[in-house]
Design an enzyme around this catalytic site. Sequence first.
Site, PDB file in Angstrom:
ATOM      1  N   GLU A  82      -9.698  -1.773  -6.704  1.00 27.96           N
ATOM      2  CA  GLU A  82      -9.649  -0.287  -6.776  1.00 27.96           C
ATOM      3  C   GLU A  82     -10.647   0.254  -7.791  1.00 27.96           C
ATOM      4  O   GLU A  82     -11.130   1.366  -7.563  1.00 27.96           O
ATOM      5  CB  GLU A  82      -8.223   0.166  -7.108  1.00 27.96           C
ATOM      6  CG  GLU A  82      -7.229  -0.069  -5.982  1.00 27.96           C
ATOM      7  CD  GLU A  82      -6.924  -1.533  -5.700  1.00 27.96           C
ATOM      8  OE1 GLU A  82      -7.013  -2.339  -6.643  1.00 27.96           O
ATOM      9  OE2 GLU A  82      -6.619  -1.868  -4.555  1.00 27.96           O
TER      10      GLU A  82
ATOM     11  N   ASP B  31      -9.317  -8.542  -3.523  1.00 24.08           N
ATOM     12  CA  ASP B  31      -8.118  -7.828  -3.971  1.00 24.08           C
ATOM     13  C   ASP B  31      -8.409  -7.143  -5.307  1.00 24.08           C
ATOM     14  O   ASP B  31      -9.447  -7.387  -5.925  1.00 24.08           O
ATOM     15  CB  ASP B  31      -6.992  -8.858  -4.116  1.00 24.08           C
ATOM     16  CG  ASP B  31      -5.659  -8.224  -4.428  1.00 24.08           C
ATOM     17  OD1 ASP B  31      -5.458  -7.061  -4.051  1.00 24.08           O
ATOM     18  OD2 ASP B  31      -4.818  -8.902  -5.042  1.00 24.08           O
TER      19      ASP B  31
ATOM     20  N   ASP C 265       0.598  -3.688  -1.511  1.00 27.70           N
ATOM     21  CA  ASP C 265       1.885  -4.257  -1.938  1.00 27.70           C
ATOM     22  C   ASP C 265       3.077  -3.413  -1.505  1.00 27.70           C
ATOM     23  O   ASP C 265       3.628  -2.617  -2.281  1.00 27.70           O
ATOM     24  CB  ASP C 265       1.886  -4.421  -3.464  1.00 27.70           C
ATOM     25  CG  ASP C 265       0.838  -5.427  -3.914  1.00 27.70           C
ATOM     26  OD1 ASP C 265       0.362  -6.218  -3.076  1.00 27.70           O
ATOM     27  OD2 ASP C 265       0.497  -5.419  -5.109  1.00 27.70           O
TER      28      ASP C 265
HETATM   29  C1  GLC Z   1      -1.978  -8.133  -5.614  1.00 28.87           C
HETATM   30  C2  GLC Z   1      -2.197  -8.193  -4.128  1.00 28.87           C
HETATM   31  C3  GLC Z   1      -1.325  -9.241  -3.507  1.00 28.87           C
HETATM   32  C4  GLC Z   1      -1.610 -10.581  -4.191  1.00 28.87           C
HETATM   33  C5  GLC Z   1      -1.405 -10.481  -5.681  1.00 28.87           C
HETATM   34  C6  GLC Z   1      -1.806 -11.754  -6.419  1.00 28.87           C
HETATM   35  O1  GLC Z   1      -0.701  -7.686  -5.904  1.00 28.87           O
HETATM   36  O2  GLC Z   1      -1.998  -6.955  -3.511  1.00 28.87           O
HETATM   37  O3  GLC Z   1      -1.542  -9.316  -2.129  1.00 28.87           O
HETATM   38  O4  GLC Z   1      -0.781 -11.564  -3.665  1.00 28.87           O
HETATM   39  O5  GLC Z   1      -2.178  -9.418  -6.199  1.00 28.87           O
HETATM   40  O6  GLC Z   1      -3.115 -12.089  -6.182  1.00 28.87           O
END
Ligand code: GLC
Length: 800
Positions: free
Chosen positions: A409, A406, A484
């Site tokens: 980017e 995650d 998200d």
């Molecule tokens: C980001 C991710 C989400 C995750 C969060 C905490 O917002 O997109 O899926 O739960 O980080 O790790």
Amino acid sequence: MIINTEMERKGNQFPNKIVSFEKDVDTIYFTTENNVLLQLTVIRDSVLRFRYATNSNLENDFSYAIAEDYTRGYNFLEINEDETCYTITTSKLICQIRKEDAHVKIFDAKDQTLISEDDWGFHWEEHCDYGGNIVKMSKMTQDGESFYGLGDKPVHVNLRGKRFENWVTDSYAFGKDTDPIYKTIPFFMGLHHKKAYGIFFDNTFRSFFDFAHERRHVTSFWAQGGEMNYYFIYGPEMSDVVSGYSNLTGTPELPPLWALGYHQCKWSYYPESKVRDVASKFRSLQIPCDAIYLDIDYMEEFRCFTWSKAYFPEPKKMVADLADDGFKTIVIIDPGIKVDKDYKIYQEGIANDYFCKRADGPYMRGRVWPGECFFPDFTKPEVRKWWSGLFKELISEIGVKGVWNDMNEPAVMEVPNKTFPNDVRHDYDGNPCSHRKAHNIYGMQMSKATYEGLVKYSYPKRPFVITRASYSGGQRYSSTWTGDNVATWEHLWIANVQAQRMALSGFSFAGSDIGGFAEQPTGELYTRWMQLGAFHPFFRTHSSGDHGDQEPWSFDDEVLSIVKKFIELRYKLLPYLYTAFWKYINEGSPILKSLVLFDQDDNQTHNRTDEFIFGDKILACPVIEPNAKGRRMYIPKGKWYNLWTNAVIEGGKETWVDADIDSMPIFIKEGAVIPVYPVQQYVGEKEITELTLEVYFKKGKEKSQLYEDSQDGYDYKKGRYSLRNFRVVGKKNELIIQQHQSGKFITSYETFKINFHGLPFDVSKVKIDKEEIAFADVKVNGGNSIIVSKEFTELHIIGK
Ligand code: GLC
């Protein structure tokens, strides 16, 4: 030439007269008087690559997107020259290069239809701030042309009339039309005059696409650096364009079958007792589930590759207990490494010079969940190797089965541009560059490094990785989700178009956070979203957790029972979905097909967004409005059986379909053979002792396939798979089902239970491989259902 003065005013430069021409096997070089070099490579009869250099110097030819093993070779190549142009002819295409200005025109070789034509063609502007060029291409938009592709853009399926930017971006609570967004997939398809082509602009700099938005008759794309380097992929079938693109950029390893089951996630399930409670609730309520996720709170203050001692004192034991109950544990790993001199990963990164640095030398510092972090340069082979090695403990020792990447980017908090500054340096596999070039592939290279760790330590099982950021080709390493999103009805629409668009952009293994990540869905919205999610290749509920819960039982009993019914439907369809994955991986055929991809000759399909084909035989359409008892939808041409009622509907029209909250419009193509497993609580819970085949009668012929193997591991690569090709031939008074089986895998079942749908006659006789069988011996349910050995090659059902 007035147009030229106008263009020059805009500061653009253009190739002029071609003065030399050279051919080297499959590659042709054209040089213009003002030193523009066009390198045209004939990759296949239907795939041409165009590269342009100004000052005659091409860059080192390196791409993260292109798969090593893409197909090359053509059947026919002829090059002619006349006064005005060079003509390159293959068995599929005719490509003309105008001598005067290197303009390109491409025609279908069979019927000479004009497929693509340069408007201004290649042009460029020198980039004063950074050096190099802003490289641009403009082509004529053809009459009635529609556009598709471009990855995860949350917009209408047809891109015509819009402009987009590709710059991988953390887009919390994005909305319809948010741009740029999480992924960069610079591939689009154009469709006009019933013919489709694709263009893959393999340039990782910030890029733009304009589909007849600025100028009605012009489609253009450009990037803020690098080369004008694009692949032209011809169909004329759109499905061939997608598979051509998939061939160039690759497809993933077949996922383990469990990864196609249902996944439950939340930010965050902790402590351990909470994880165990959620898991056991699935089992006690008998709701199938294969995977449970640990979000960032499982770590010690968000330090990657650590476990919070307070919340997870015995991770190995917990993961093993969950595994005994059929749950695979998946953990999150972000790229930001906490700046902490006592933290081993940080120490190793510093000692070996693995972290990204600013242009003048300091480390790239950025704040993410752990506070101040440094970030590995995943574009450096040694860094990827180190990173992949870090998974040893998680995978081999603790028993984690999948990794969730995650924030790659890369996301940086508390800065306006949400990411690294442009001057950050990257190795780019030995082609040193700034973040301008590496930004869009950073997440993809992180998922690659993670994937390599999982391949190594999960062996002999298959890896499972999921990533948020990616670039073309990233599908080789990882599945993905759409980031998200928000618990709104509009987001249900967005999830549907994003999953379809990803599939037709070569990235089939995708899904959305079911129910929405931000905010709280109503039970009704959650139910409708689960119904759609059951038909997405990646099937996971996830939520931010700062509102109410989002498990199947978090709403009311009605929601629970409907959600359970749809998860069960997913598990029944696993062999069908697995076969669709196999076709995706081998033939590049997308698992979800927007209607335009299914029937491009029918103009009605060109602007349909909600309906899609799941695999190649099931038509699905989510209900995306509250309080609905059904919806209007377009049924593509052909005859379709309503899954719930068996009623047959003739397509080619829009119609109302009943679908109260416990239902969703789902249709099966006539003639289909749909393989079905019994409901299991998790993949592998039950040994499959009999396989059900749902056969939908058709007057005429239809082919279906069923691919099976040991559901994990690599034996299938040694021929231990089973592929069944079914051919159904229906006539007035009979139905023939032929089966051809290949592969060495021995399936656990001996018999098929065949359920007939829509037989227009009462069965009087059954012949297996030409021998008549006493009807009473095979009949189960008044002739609508029979049980036969899996070995048959021809089954003949004869009416009275
Ligand atoms: C980001 C991710 C989400 C995750 C969060 C905490 O917002 O997109 O899926 O739960 O980080 O790790």
